[in-house]
Design an enzyme around this catalytic site. Structure first.
Site, PDB file in Angstrom:
ATOM      1  NE  ARG A 131      76.839  70.624  -1.650  1.00  0.00           N
ATOM      2  CZ  ARG A 131      76.783  69.778  -2.678  1.00  0.00           C
ATOM      3  NH1 ARG A 131      75.634  69.386  -3.165  1.00  0.00           N
ATOM      4  NH2 ARG A 131      77.887  69.314  -3.229  1.00  0.00           N
ATOM      5  CB  THR A 182      76.010  69.871  -6.703  1.00  0.00           C
ATOM      6  OG1 THR A 182      76.730  68.842  -6.018  1.00  0.00           O
ATOM      7  CG2 THR A 182      75.157  69.264  -7.798  1.00  0.00           C
ATOM      8  CG  ASN A 203      79.129  56.251  -2.993  1.00  0.00           C
ATOM      9  OD1 ASN A 203      78.933  57.462  -3.080  1.00  0.00           O
ATOM     10  ND2 ASN A 203      78.631  55.388  -3.860  1.00  0.00           N
ATOM     11  CG  ASP A 249      75.455  56.350  -1.821  1.00  0.00           C
ATOM     12  OD1 ASP A 249      76.552  56.908  -2.037  1.00  0.00           O
ATOM     13  OD2 ASP A 249      74.368  56.925  -1.998  1.00  0.00           O
ATOM     14  CE  LYS A 298      75.094  60.123   1.104  1.00  0.00           C
ATOM     15  NZ  LYS A 298      75.011  59.443  -0.226  1.00  0.00           N
ATOM     16  CB  CYS A 321      65.010  65.326 -12.346  1.00  0.00           C
ATOM     17  SG  CYS A 321      66.750  65.753 -12.503  1.00  0.00           S
ATOM     18  CG  MET A 332      63.597  68.649 -20.152  1.00  0.00           C
ATOM     19  SD  MET A 332      63.484  67.123 -19.178  1.00  0.00           S
ATOM     20  CE  MET A 332      63.399  65.900 -20.505  1.00  0.00           C
TER      21      MET A 332
END
Ligand code: CA
Length: 703
Positions: free
Chosen positions: A143, A187, A282, A327, A354, A633, A673
């Protein structure tokens, strides 16, 4: 000889000082902004975009006004850069003095001329080589990056934090922030303040992981401090008083399950109060009955925790989902603003996690000021302002029977940035309206023990219908944080639209999952501009200016959790893996280009073949491996939503040899991958049968 000017040494000194100061000031403004605390706290300077949320407040509000309501309809493409080896692009570019820095797939960082797109340097952290097994955890998403003085900071998928030279992209230092044995990943964007770089991690769903954040010295990469989010085994001793306090809120042998709480996104530095706010994740596993069987709030899960930025010491916390079992992470962005509430000015923070409630919190002491639901909420009736706690509805902990809950684990609002406009006083929230069903009827609660590297949640969940009668699953809404009510709302064509930007000309910009970039009137929601960029947008736009020209820039590359796990609904956008070129595009009022034509949307069709005979029992044996590993994925039931290839349509599945080379041999590691060296021949065969079985089910259903 007459002197018309008083020629005195003091005057001369004044002239020299003034001219020195002038050249200093102009150098500061035009060619060498010092990226430091005062610069990142400065809301008034609009040329640059120095930090993730532009400034420390995380408002994503720009004071630039060249693009306004009357001319925004004339925005045209000014320049663009193709990013052919990229996939998911979800990041916020940064701009300093006419140079743009951004991160793309496999964490490759580029610097480009912000007025032309011309590449200045590129830094490749060689993620495939470093990550290996870790590529099984998390996604090829980032991000964003951070800047401090002359350095750019990148956090990699595999857990490294790297300082690079802002002038030439040279690596200066690198530290590994995660134990190589743990199935955790990064991320998020590093957060920079006071000469320190802060980084968190994800992995709550990937095994028994215990979340933490770590701060490092920006100059050297030297370790500064760490804050653990949940307590470890008391027998090992607690790291600090906060962990001792938190342990009082856990029961059973929670440490066997890691506890989770991983903070993977929302970090805000408050320069005014010199505090750091961390949005935490969470529980691990999701189901509290397993994690903490005797109940308890499980601090500091799903909380905002305020810390001392110099030491990482605990200051206060507010927990949004006590004893979380759904979550409901609180890792969403934390936005700072001074709000006038009942005649008093409040140093507030705003947060839409969330769980569906919009929170306004006094950031001087962590006290809850107000909380109202910004989307449909069924897990709690309200938040009690006396106790600060949600009032849960009966049965929501799936303690009686399967239960339908809103919002879902995707959230009423996820990491897609909200923005705040101090002029309109409104927050612009990408919102999701959705419910799902939870049940743990099939889970052996007593003996559950997650392994690393697999998705094991301790509860089953299944997405249901929209919580809206009209079927809309997403909206963009303007929310008044003082009155805690919606001012306007626009239905989206689906869920998973991207983050927002707002400007002093009362504009709101947002990219959509359907590939359109749009501008709206910030006061009314009226649409003022629309451009089809040809591919689902998952990144938030930024604005900046160079040589007096205001630009609007955005990365276009369908990504994030829903591009992996979104199922048929997301697949139907048609952003089939590999079809559409990823790009960075910049628009201006003087732009003269047209957006390059993209491949049309395509929904992959399962391959029909008589060359592979599915054996039902073998397929059934492959289901668990596929769904707890590959689906992360390639999508549940092998329905890919675009992040990775749809395996039902892939010829690779037909050949045992090719499948082995890709899955076990790591032949496509450079494209993200992961290699799975420990799968046996039998397991690989079972997975092929499961994938082909899903293909045949879809074909039989006419898909
Ligand atoms: Ca989570």
């Amino acid at each position: 000889m007459k002197m018309t000017l008083p020629f005195r040494p003091v005057y001369l000194l004044g002239v020299i000082l003034a001219s020195l100061l002038c050249s200093f000031v102009s150098a500061q403004q035009s060619s060498s902004t010092l990226v430091n605390d005062p610069a990142m706290a400065d809301e008034s300077q609009g040329e640059n975009w120095l930090a993730f949320g532009r400034t420390y407040s995380e408002q994503r509000f720009s004071p630039l006004t060249q693009i306004n309501q009357s001319n925004v309809g004339g925005l045209e493409l000014d320049w663009y850069v193709d990013l052919p080896n990229s996939r998911s692009l979800v990041s916020t570019p940064l701009v300093v003095d006419g140079i743009m820095y951004f991160i793309s797939s496999m964490n490759i960082v580029r610097a480009v001329d912000a007025a032309s797109g011309e590449e200045l340097w590129r830094y490749d952290p060689q993620v495939a080589q470093y990550a290996s097994r870790r590529m099984r955890a998390g996604w090829d998403n980032s991000r964003g990056i951070g800047i401090w003085e002359d350095k750019v900071f990148v956090a990699t998928w595999d857990g490294r934090l790297i300082g690079i030279d802002r002038n030439d992209g040279r690596e200066l230092w690198s530290v590994q922030t995660i134990d190589p044995e743990l199935a955790m990943y990064i991320t998020g964007a590093p957060k920079i303040f006071k000469g320190k770089v802060l980084i968190g991690n994800g992995g709550t769903e990937n095994g028994p992981n215990r979340g933490y954040i770590t701060a490092y010295d920006a100059d050297t990469g030297e370790y500064a401090w760490r804050f653990w989010i949940v307590p470890g085994n008391p027998a090992d001793g607690f790291e600090d008083a906060a962990m001792e306090m938190a342990a009082e809120t856990w029961t059973g042998e929670w440490w066997r399950h890691g506890g989770g709480g991983n903070a993977w996104h929302g970090f805000t530095y408050d320069a005014e109060l010199d505090q750091l706010y961390i949005g935490t994740g969470n529980g691990s596993p999701w189901n509290r009955k397993i994690r903490s069987p005797g109940g308890g709030d499980n601090l500091f899960l799903s909380s905002i925790v305020a810390l001392d930025p110099d030491t990482g010491e605990y200051l206060w916390h507010y927990q949004t989902a006590p004893g979380d079992t759904w979550d409901y992470t609180s890792t969403m962005d934390i936005v700072l603003a001074d709000l006038t509430i009942e005649g008093e000015q409040v140093k507030a923070l705003m947060h839409a996690p969330k769980n569906g409630f919009f929170y306004v919190i006094n950031r001087e002491n962590g006290e809850l000021i107000s909380a109202e639901n910004y989307t449909e909420v069924t897990w709690a009736s309200e938040v009690d302002l006396e106790t600060g706690r949600p009032i849960e509805n009966p049965g929501v902990r799936y303690e009686l029977e399967p239960v339908d809950i809103a919002p879902t684990p995707i959230g009423g609002h996820s990491w897609h940035a909200m923005s705040y406009n101090p002029g309109t006083g409104l927050v612009y929230i990408p919102t999701i309206h959705w419910q799902n069903r939870f049940t743990d009827a099939d889970v052996d609660l007593e003996n559950f023990q997650a392994e690393g590297w697999r998705i094991e949640l301790g509860v089953g969940y299944e997405f249901g219908a929209s919580t809206r009668d009209d079927g809309a699953t997403g909206t963009l809404q303007a929310w008044d944080p003082v009155r805690q009510q919606q001012i306007w709302e626009i239905p989206a064509e689906g869920a998973w639209d991207a983050g927002t930007l707002t400007t002093a000309s009362n504009l709101v910009f947002q990219g959509k999952a359907n590939g359109h970039l749009r501008a709206f009137n910030a006061l009314t929601g009226e649409q003022l501009w629309d451009e089809n960029l040809g591919l689902g947008i998952s990144a938030p736009p930024i604005t900046y200016s160079v040589n007096g020209r205001q630009y609007l820039a955005i990365l276009v590359g369908w990504g994030g959790a829903m591009s992996a796990l979104g199922g048929q609904e997301m697949a139907d956008y048609g952003w089939a893996y590999g079809d559409h070129t990823r790009r960075l595009l910049a628009f201006s009022l003087d732009g003269t280009r047209t957006v390059p034509v993209s491949a049309p949307p395509r929904v992959p069709t399962p391959l029909a073949t008589s060359d592979f005979i599915v054996d039902g029992a073998t397929a059934e044996s492959g289901e668990l491996d596929y769904e707890s590993i590959c689906s992360f994925c390639h999508g549940g039931a092998a329905v890919a939503a675009g992040m990775a290839p749809d395996l039902r349509a892939s010829g690779v599945i037909l050949s045992a040899d090719t499948f082995e080379q890709v899955v076990r041999g790591g032949a496509l590691a450079s494209r993200g991958m992961p290699p799975f060296a420990d799968f046996s021949d039998a397991e690989l065969n079972q997975m092929r049968h499961y994938i082909r079985q899903q293909a045949e089910i879809a074909l039989a259903a006419g898909r």
